[in-house]
Structure formats: C-alpha cells, structure tokens
Design a protein around this motif. Structure first.
Motif, PDB file in Angstrom:
ATOM      1  N   LEU A  49       0.805  -1.209   0.000  1.00  0.00           N
ATOM      2  CA  LEU A  49       0.000   0.000   0.000  1.00  0.00           C
ATOM      3  C   LEU A  49       0.847   1.271   0.000  1.00  0.00           C
ATOM      4  O   LEU A  49       0.440   2.270  -0.574  1.00  0.00           O
ATOM      5  N   SER A  50       2.014   1.227   0.604  1.00  0.00           N
ATOM      6  CA  SER A  50       2.858   2.427   0.599  1.00  0.00           C
ATOM      7  C   SER A  50       3.545   2.621  -0.752  1.00  0.00           C
ATOM      8  O   SER A  50       3.744   3.751  -1.193  1.00  0.00           O
ATOM      9  N   ARG A  51       3.875   1.529  -1.431  1.00  0.00           N
ATOM     10  CA  ARG A  51       4.527   1.618  -2.739  1.00  0.00           C
ATOM     11  C   ARG A  51       3.544   1.697  -3.898  1.00  0.00           C
ATOM     12  O   ARG A  51       3.916   2.040  -5.018  1.00  0.00           O
ATOM     13  N   GLY A  52       2.291   1.318  -3.649  1.00  0.00           N
ATOM     14  CA  GLY A  52       1.320   1.256  -4.736  1.00  0.00           C
ATOM     15  C   GLY A  52       1.595   0.095  -5.672  1.00  0.00           C
ATOM     16  O   GLY A  52       1.306   0.159  -6.855  1.00  0.00           O
ATOM     17  N   THR A  53       2.164  -0.987  -5.122  1.00  0.00           N
ATOM     18  CA  THR A  53       2.496  -2.163  -5.937  1.00  0.00           C
ATOM     19  C   THR A  53       1.568  -3.319  -5.597  1.00  0.00           C
ATOM     20  O   THR A  53       1.993  -4.332  -5.068  1.00  0.00           O
ATOM     21  N   LEU A  54       0.305  -3.141  -5.889  1.00  0.00           N
ATOM     22  CA  LEU A  54      -0.640  -4.191  -5.560  1.00  0.00           C
ATOM     23  C   LEU A  54      -1.232  -4.776  -6.831  1.00  0.00           C
ATOM     24  O   LEU A  54      -1.386  -4.095  -7.834  1.00  0.00           O
ATOM     25  N   THR A  55      -1.514  -6.050  -6.765  1.00  0.00           N
ATOM     26  CA  THR A  55      -2.099  -6.753  -7.907  1.00  0.00           C
ATOM     27  C   THR A  55      -3.616  -6.621  -7.874  1.00  0.00           C
ATOM     28  O   THR A  55      -4.212  -6.266  -6.846  1.00  0.00           O
ATOM     29  N   ALA A  56      -4.223  -6.939  -8.993  1.00  0.00           N
ATOM     30  CA  ALA A  56      -5.687  -6.951  -9.049  1.00  0.00           C
ATOM     31  C   ALA A  56      -6.234  -7.982  -8.067  1.00  0.00           C
ATOM     32  O   ALA A  56      -7.255  -7.741  -7.407  1.00  0.00           O
ATOM     33  N   THR A  57      -5.548  -9.104  -7.931  1.00  0.00           N
ATOM     34  CA  THR A  57      -5.970 -10.144  -6.992  1.00  0.00           C
ATOM     35  C   THR A  57      -5.988  -9.604  -5.573  1.00  0.00           C
ATOM     36  O   THR A  57      -6.966  -9.814  -4.833  1.00  0.00           O
ATOM     37  N   PHE A  58      -4.927  -8.901  -5.175  1.00  0.00           N
ATOM     38  CA  PHE A  58      -4.863  -8.320  -3.837  1.00  0.00           C
ATOM     39  C   PHE A  58      -5.972  -7.287  -3.657  1.00  0.00           C
ATOM     40  O   PHE A  58      -6.653  -7.271  -2.627  1.00  0.00           O
ATOM     41  N   PHE A  59      -6.182  -6.440  -4.654  1.00  0.00           N
ATOM     42  CA  PHE A  59      -7.228  -5.414  -4.577  1.00  0.00           C
ATOM     43  C   PHE A  59      -8.593  -6.057  -4.380  1.00  0.00           C
ATOM     44  O   PHE A  59      -9.340  -5.693  -3.472  1.00  0.00           O
ATOM     45  N   LEU A  60      -8.916  -7.030  -5.228  1.00  0.00           N
ATOM     46  CA  LEU A  60     -10.232  -7.670  -5.147  1.00  0.00           C
ATOM     47  C   LEU A  60     -10.417  -8.454  -3.855  1.00  0.00           C
ATOM     48  O   LEU A  60     -11.499  -8.423  -3.255  1.00  0.00           O
ATOM     49  N   ALA A  61      -9.372  -9.132  -3.409  1.00  0.00           N
ATOM     50  CA  ALA A  61      -9.464  -9.883  -2.154  1.00  0.00           C
ATOM     51  C   ALA A  61      -9.659  -8.932  -0.975  1.00  0.00           C
ATOM     52  O   ALA A  61     -10.407  -9.239  -0.043  1.00  0.00           O
ATOM     53  N   THR A  62      -9.003  -7.779  -1.020  1.00  0.00           N
ATOM     54  CA  THR A  62      -9.168  -6.804   0.058  1.00  0.00           C
ATOM     55  C   THR A  62     -10.583  -6.246   0.067  1.00  0.00           C
ATOM     56  O   THR A  62     -11.207  -6.119   1.129  1.00  0.00           O
ATOM     57  N   VAL A  63     -11.104  -5.942  -1.107  1.00  0.00           N
ATOM     58  CA  VAL A  63     -12.493  -5.459  -1.205  1.00  0.00           C
ATOM     59  C   VAL A  63     -13.437  -6.508  -0.627  1.00  0.00           C
ATOM     60  O   VAL A  63     -14.343  -6.186   0.147  1.00  0.00           O
ATOM     61  N   ALA A  64     -13.214  -7.778  -0.978  1.00  0.00           N
ATOM     62  CA  ALA A  64     -14.058  -8.854  -0.446  1.00  0.00           C
ATOM     63  C   ALA A  64     -13.885  -8.994   1.057  1.00  0.00           C
ATOM     64  O   ALA A  64     -14.860  -9.180   1.787  1.00  0.00           O
ATOM     65  N   ALA A  65     -12.641  -8.893   1.541  1.00  0.00           N
ATOM     66  CA  ALA A  65     -12.367  -9.031   2.975  1.00  0.00           C
ATOM     67  C   ALA A  65     -13.035  -7.915   3.779  1.00  0.00           C
ATOM     68  O   ALA A  65     -13.362  -8.103   4.949  1.00  0.00           O
ATOM     69  N   LEU A  66     -13.233  -6.779   3.137  1.00  0.00           N
ATOM     70  CA  LEU A  66     -13.914  -5.663   3.812  1.00  0.00           C
ATOM     71  C   LEU A  66     -15.430  -5.768   3.696  1.00  0.00           C
ATOM     72  O   LEU A  66     -16.156  -4.951   4.262  1.00  0.00           O
ATOM     73  N   GLY A  67     -15.909  -6.764   2.957  1.00  0.00           N
ATOM     74  CA  GLY A  67     -17.347  -6.963   2.811  1.00  0.00           C
ATOM     75  C   GLY A  67     -18.003  -5.945   1.894  1.00  0.00           C
ATOM     76  O   GLY A  67     -19.215  -5.746   1.953  1.00  0.00           O
ATOM     77  N   MET A  68     -17.222  -5.331   1.022  1.00  0.00           N
ATOM     78  CA  MET A  68     -17.772  -4.357   0.093  1.00  0.00           C
ATOM     79  C   MET A  68     -18.453  -5.093  -1.042  1.00  0.00           C
ATOM     80  O   MET A  68     -17.933  -6.061  -1.574  1.00  0.00           O
ATOM     81  N   GLU A  69     -19.637  -4.633  -1.408  1.00  0.00           N
ATOM     82  CA  GLU A  69     -20.375  -5.282  -2.473  1.00  0.00           C
ATOM     83  C   GLU A  69     -20.100  -4.706  -3.839  1.00  0.00           C
ATOM     84  O   GLU A  69     -20.326  -5.360  -4.847  1.00  0.00           O
ATOM     85  N   ALA A  70     -19.611  -3.472  -3.881  1.00  0.00           N
ATOM     86  CA  ALA A  70     -19.355  -2.841  -5.174  1.00  0.00           C
ATOM     87  C   ALA A  70     -18.308  -1.753  -5.039  1.00  0.00           C
ATOM     88  O   ALA A  70     -18.170  -1.127  -3.990  1.00  0.00           O
ATOM     89  N   VAL A  71     -17.567  -1.562  -6.106  1.00  0.00           N
ATOM     90  CA  VAL A  71     -16.616  -0.476  -6.247  1.00  0.00           C
ATOM     91  C   VAL A  71     -16.787   0.059  -7.654  1.00  0.00           C
ATOM     92  O   VAL A  71     -16.828  -0.720  -8.605  1.00  0.00           O
ATOM     93  N   THR A  72     -16.939   1.351  -7.789  1.00  0.00           N
ATOM     94  CA  THR A  72     -17.029   1.942  -9.114  1.00  0.00           C
ATOM     95  C   THR A  72     -15.755   2.715  -9.407  1.00  0.00           C
ATOM     96  O   THR A  72     -15.023   3.114  -8.479  1.00  0.00           O
ATOM     97  N   LEU A  73     -15.471   2.915 -10.668  1.00  0.00           N
ATOM     98  CA  LEU A  73     -14.275   3.667 -11.035  1.00  0.00           C
ATOM     99  C   LEU A  73     -14.293   5.072 -10.446  1.00  0.00           C
ATOM    100  O   LEU A  73     -13.262   5.621 -10.118  1.00  0.00           O
ATOM    101  N   ALA A  74     -15.469   5.620 -10.289  1.00  0.00           N
ATOM    102  CA  ALA A  74     -15.589   6.950  -9.696  1.00  0.00           C
ATOM    103  C   ALA A  74     -15.108   6.959  -8.243  1.00  0.00           C
ATOM    104  O   ALA A  74     -14.661   7.982  -7.738  1.00  0.00           O
ATOM    105  N   ASP A  75     -15.176   5.794  -7.575  1.00  0.00           N
ATOM    106  CA  ASP A  75     -14.690   5.678  -6.192  1.00  0.00           C
ATOM    107  C   ASP A  75     -13.183   5.847  -6.124  1.00  0.00           C
ATOM    108  O   ASP A  75     -12.637   6.243  -5.092  1.00  0.00           O
ATOM    109  N   LEU A  76     -12.499   5.485  -7.208  1.00  0.00           N
ATOM    110  CA  LEU A  76     -11.044   5.567  -7.233  1.00  0.00           C
ATOM    111  C   LEU A  76     -10.649   6.979  -7.551  1.00  0.00           C
ATOM    112  O   LEU A  76      -9.666   7.487  -7.260  1.00  0.00           O
TER     113      LEU A  76
END
Length: 79
Positions: free
Chosen positions: A52-79
């Motif tokens: 997270l400090s380097r910004g070197t995360l994979t799509a797998t890590f991003f999606l797993a983190t979203v799931a681990a937080l119980g988020m149901e949706a993320v839109t590009l506007a959120d980024l």
C-alpha cells in the motif's frame, strides 16, 4: 503522460482507496492479513504495508481486500 506514469497513478489511486476503506472500516493491516487468509492469500502486516505504501498491488490483492472488507461494489468513480 506516458503509459508508465498512467499505470503508476492508477496504482496509487487504488492504494489510496484501499487505505481509506480500511480506515473507514476500522480494520488494521494485521486484521486484513487474517481476513485475506480466508480468501486464499497469505499476507503479513509488513507485506500489506509495503504494497500500500509503494502502490504495488495486484488486481488479486485489490479484489481480495475489497471482499475481505465486505464491500459489495466499487465503481471507477470511487477511485
């Protein structure tokens, strides 16, 4: 802006988004590591900090983190 700069900016946006969501949920990096294990990822508090400090995360890590937080949706506007 070249492709590499665009990729880096997107990676930084994704990292900032995850850090904000973790803070909002009150989830520490240590707790996230435990939750990610339930999603098949072996991470440590230190590895999460580095990603997270380097910004070197994979799509797998991003999606797993979203799931681990119980988020149901993320839109590009959120980024």
């Amino acid at each position: 802006m070249g492709l590499a700069a665009t990729e880096k900016e997107l990676a930084n946006k994704a990292a900032r988004f995850l850090k904000a969501e973790l803070k909002r949920a009150g989830v520490t990096y240590g707790e996230l590591a435990r939750r990610l294990e339930d999603h098949g990822l072996k991470e440590t508090e230190a590895s999460i900090t580095n990603k997270l400090s380097r910004g070197t995360l994979t799509a797998t890590f991003f999606l797993a983190t979203v799931a681990a937080l119980g988020m149901e949706a993320v839109t590009l506007a959120d980024l």
